[in-house]
Design an enzyme around this catalytic site. Structure first.
Site, short mmCIF file in Angstrom:
data_model
loop_
_atom_site.label_atom_id
_atom_site.label_comp_id
_atom_site.label_asym_id
_atom_site.label_seq_id
_atom_site.Cartn_x
_atom_site.Cartn_y
_atom_site.Cartn_z
N HIS A 76 0.84 -1.21 0.00
CA HIS A 76 0.00 0.00 0.00
C HIS A 76 0.87 1.25 0.00
O HIS A 76 1.99 1.27 0.51
CB HIS A 76 -1.02 0.00 1.14
CG HIS A 76 -0.45 -0.07 2.54
ND1 HIS A 76 0.04 1.02 3.19
CD2 HIS A 76 -0.35 -1.11 3.41
CE1 HIS A 76 0.41 0.69 4.41
NE2 HIS A 76 0.20 -0.61 4.58
N ASP A 78 0.23 4.35 1.33
CA ASP A 78 0.15 5.33 2.41
C ASP A 78 0.86 4.85 3.67
O ASP A 78 1.21 3.68 3.81
CB ASP A 78 -1.30 5.66 2.74
CG ASP A 78 -2.09 4.44 3.20
OD1 ASP A 78 -1.82 3.35 2.69
OD2 ASP A 78 -2.97 4.59 4.07
N ASP A 115 6.10 0.48 7.51
CA ASP A 115 4.78 -0.11 7.26
C ASP A 115 4.06 0.81 6.28
O ASP A 115 3.60 1.88 6.65
CB ASP A 115 4.01 -0.22 8.57
CG ASP A 115 2.55 -0.62 8.39
OD1 ASP A 115 2.18 -1.10 7.31
OD2 ASP A 115 1.78 -0.42 9.35
N GLU A 145 -4.70 2.44 2.55
CA GLU A 145 -4.94 1.22 3.32
C GLU A 145 -5.12 1.52 4.80
O GLU A 145 -5.99 0.96 5.45
CB GLU A 145 -3.76 0.25 3.11
CG GLU A 145 -3.95 -1.12 3.76
CD GLU A 145 -3.37 -1.23 5.16
OE1 GLU A 145 -3.55 -2.28 5.79
OE2 GLU A 145 -2.74 -0.26 5.65
N GLU A 146 -4.30 2.42 5.32
CA GLU A 146 -4.27 2.64 6.76
C GLU A 146 -5.51 3.35 7.29
O GLU A 146 -5.78 3.31 8.48
CB GLU A 146 -3.02 3.47 7.13
CG GLU A 146 -1.69 2.82 6.78
CD GLU A 146 -1.35 1.65 7.70
OE1 GLU A 146 -2.22 1.22 8.48
OE2 GLU A 146 -0.21 1.17 7.63
N ASP A 169 3.07 -6.99 3.63
CA ASP A 169 2.74 -6.19 4.82
C ASP A 169 2.91 -6.93 6.13
O ASP A 169 2.45 -6.48 7.17
CB ASP A 169 1.29 -5.69 4.70
CG ASP A 169 1.07 -4.36 5.40
OD1 ASP A 169 2.04 -3.79 5.93
OD2 ASP A 169 -0.08 -3.89 5.41
N HIS A 458 2.80 2.35 13.51
CA HIS A 458 1.74 3.32 13.81
C HIS A 458 2.10 4.23 14.99
O HIS A 458 1.23 4.90 15.53
CB HIS A 458 0.39 2.65 14.08
CG HIS A 458 -0.14 1.83 12.94
ND1 HIS A 458 -1.39 1.28 12.93
CD2 HIS A 458 0.41 1.49 11.75
CE1 HIS A 458 -1.60 0.63 11.81
NE2 HIS A 458 -0.50 0.74 11.07
#
Length: 486
Positions: A76, A78, A115, A145-146, A169, A458
């Protein structure tokens, strides 16, 4: 940038350095998507975007690999934008600043974006490489995605041609993912009634220093949710000091739905003894530091005088909001009966905001089974509506059901064991991957997920293990070179 560009494998880290230089938080991936598309076209590769903005790049098989099944590499575009308090960083404009710390790559004051930036960089490195054997290759780069898996949800049908897909991922060396949880967003609102602020004292309660982390992968670790901890203090203080009247004018915490909140704030107005409140805060801070000594060693709870507002929540609204937040379920609801050691159902109160007329909570529900999501959905609805609020649900995405007879999973495990020199582990995880959504559009595609060790995704403590990236690259190269025959 030159420091990480010197790492091996060179092409992968070179691409990751370029990615760090291009801002790409969720909902702001257009610049990086265009960069990838333009680069591919300059290389003479097929490159196209679909209606959701996803990028698809194709590269022909290398000599001698034409009889092998095509493989799609998926990542992904983002990243989660999180910065430490005091770090001035505009994720829509400023580059990420990676640096090497021993065996790890970290970022200065912000999330790193490993990530899924490492996976994305590996896919681009495969495209650029001239010495890797591979079958017909597709690289699928998905949008947002996030923040809701928008790209996977809007993926164009009949676009991918590969019978095999490798999702990049995974975040643990030596692990192969073959299934994951689905998710559902809850947007809960509690209305508040305001009255003129007649209180004499105004103070802000500040909870900081929590570790945060991934609301799926870290939900079982005992890390505290800053919003829930702050609500606990306010509820217990109200119960133990019933004659200490106060009104809230603001309560907030967290910044993204899929990260465990690290900080929370509440503004209180009162006429009572300031020393009484300060004493309660100091005692509760000590209690938390004892309770959470291992999980949250840097926790702080402080009280600071602040400006007086013109209006506050009335007494009823203040107490309703506090007891609502204190009562909201959060964390692990149930562990799986089917997959040992895996969380089945959880939820995380990720973001809390206050407007003039309401307090708004964003909650992410995760479960390996649909009925698990439905159970938590019912709980949230019952509690919120009982107290006069409203909750709406959106963004439902399916889990990825494991298939033990997967050809690509079995090949990956055999090759991974060879690379590691010991047995790899096949797992189902509680975090959300795009595989379930992609399989809705492409039900016959055979999927596996791999990746290097990434810790504290995150959060601004995110870091990627350099030796694990080398292992991941070696494994990916071997899988491509040993793709199954058609």
């Amino acid at each position: 940038m030159s420091t990480i560009q010197s790492l091996q494998p060179h092409l992968l880290w070179q691409w990751f350095a370029q990615l760090c230089a291009i801002p790409h938080p969720s909902h702001h991936e257009e610049q990086v998507a265009k960069f990838m598309l333009d680069w591919a076209k300059q290389q003479g590769l097929y490159a196209e975007r679909d209606e959701a903005g996803n990028v698809l790049i194709r590269k022909p098989a290398t000599a001698g690999m034409e009889d092998r099944k095509g493989i799609a590499l998926q990542a992904h575009l983002d990243m989660v934008p999180q910065a430490n308090e005091g770090t001035v960083h505009d994720f829509t404009k400023d580059p990420i600043q990676p640096y090497i710390d021993g065996e790890w790559v970290k970022a200065k004051g912000t999330t790193l974006g490993a990530d899924n930036g490492i996976g994305l960089a590996s896919a681009m490195a495969v495209l650029e490489s001239t010495d890797l054997a591979h079958p017909e290759l597709e690289v699928l780069l998905t949008m947002t995605e996030e923040a809701g898996m928008d790209g996977a949800k809007g993926l164009r049908p009949n676009w991918l041609t590969s019978p095999i897909m490798i999702n990049t991922d995974t975040e643990e060396n030596g692990e192969i993912y073959m299934g994951c949880a689905g998710g559902l967003d809850a947007n809960a609102e509690m209305p508040v009634e305001l009255e003129a602020n007649s209180f004499t004292h105004s103070y802000q309660l500040v909870l900081k220093g929590l570790r945060g982390g991934h609301s799926g992968g870290d939900i079982h670790t005992g890390r505290a949710n800053a919003i829930k901890v702050l609500a606990r203090f306010l509820a217990e203080f109200s119960q133990k000091q019933p004659h200490f009247a106060f009104g809230l004018s603001d309560i907030r915490g967290g910044s993204v739905r899929n990260a465990i909140p690290r900080e929370a704030f509440a503004t209180l107005h009162f006429n009572g003894d300031v020393a009484q409140l300060k004493s309660a805060v100091e005692k509760f801070e000590i209690l938390l530091q004892q309770e959470l000594a291992l999980a949250e060693p840097s926790l702080t709870l402080t009280l600071a005088e602040t400006a007086k507002t013109t209006h506050v929540f009335n007494h009823h609204s203040t107490q309703t909001v506090i007891h609502w937040l204190n009562s909201l379920p959060n964390g692990v609801i149930r562990n799986s009966d089917v997959v040992e050691g895996v969380v089945e159902t959880s939820l995380s109160l990720g973001v809390l905001q206050t407007t003039e007329t309401k307090v708004h909570a964003i909650i992410l529900i995760r479960s390996l089974i649909e009925s698990g999501k439905e159970y938590v959905q019912s709980q949230l609805q019952s509690l919120t509506e009982m107290l006069g609020g409203h909750v709406a649900f959106s963004g439902n995405y399916p889990g990825w059901a494991p298939h033990s007879d997967s050809e690509i999973m079995q090949l990956t495990k055999t090759l991974y064991d060879e690379v590691l020199g010991y047995e790899s582990v096949v797992k189902v995880i509680h975090a959300g991957l795009e595989c379930g959504l992609i399989k809705e559009k492409y039900p016959n595609i055979d999927v596996v997920s791999i990746g290097p060790t990434i810790h504290n995704a995150h959060s601004p403590d995110e870091k990627v293990h350099i030796p694990a990236v080398q292992i991941y690259w070696e494994l990916l190269s071997k899988i491509l070179a040993n793709a199954p025959k058609k």
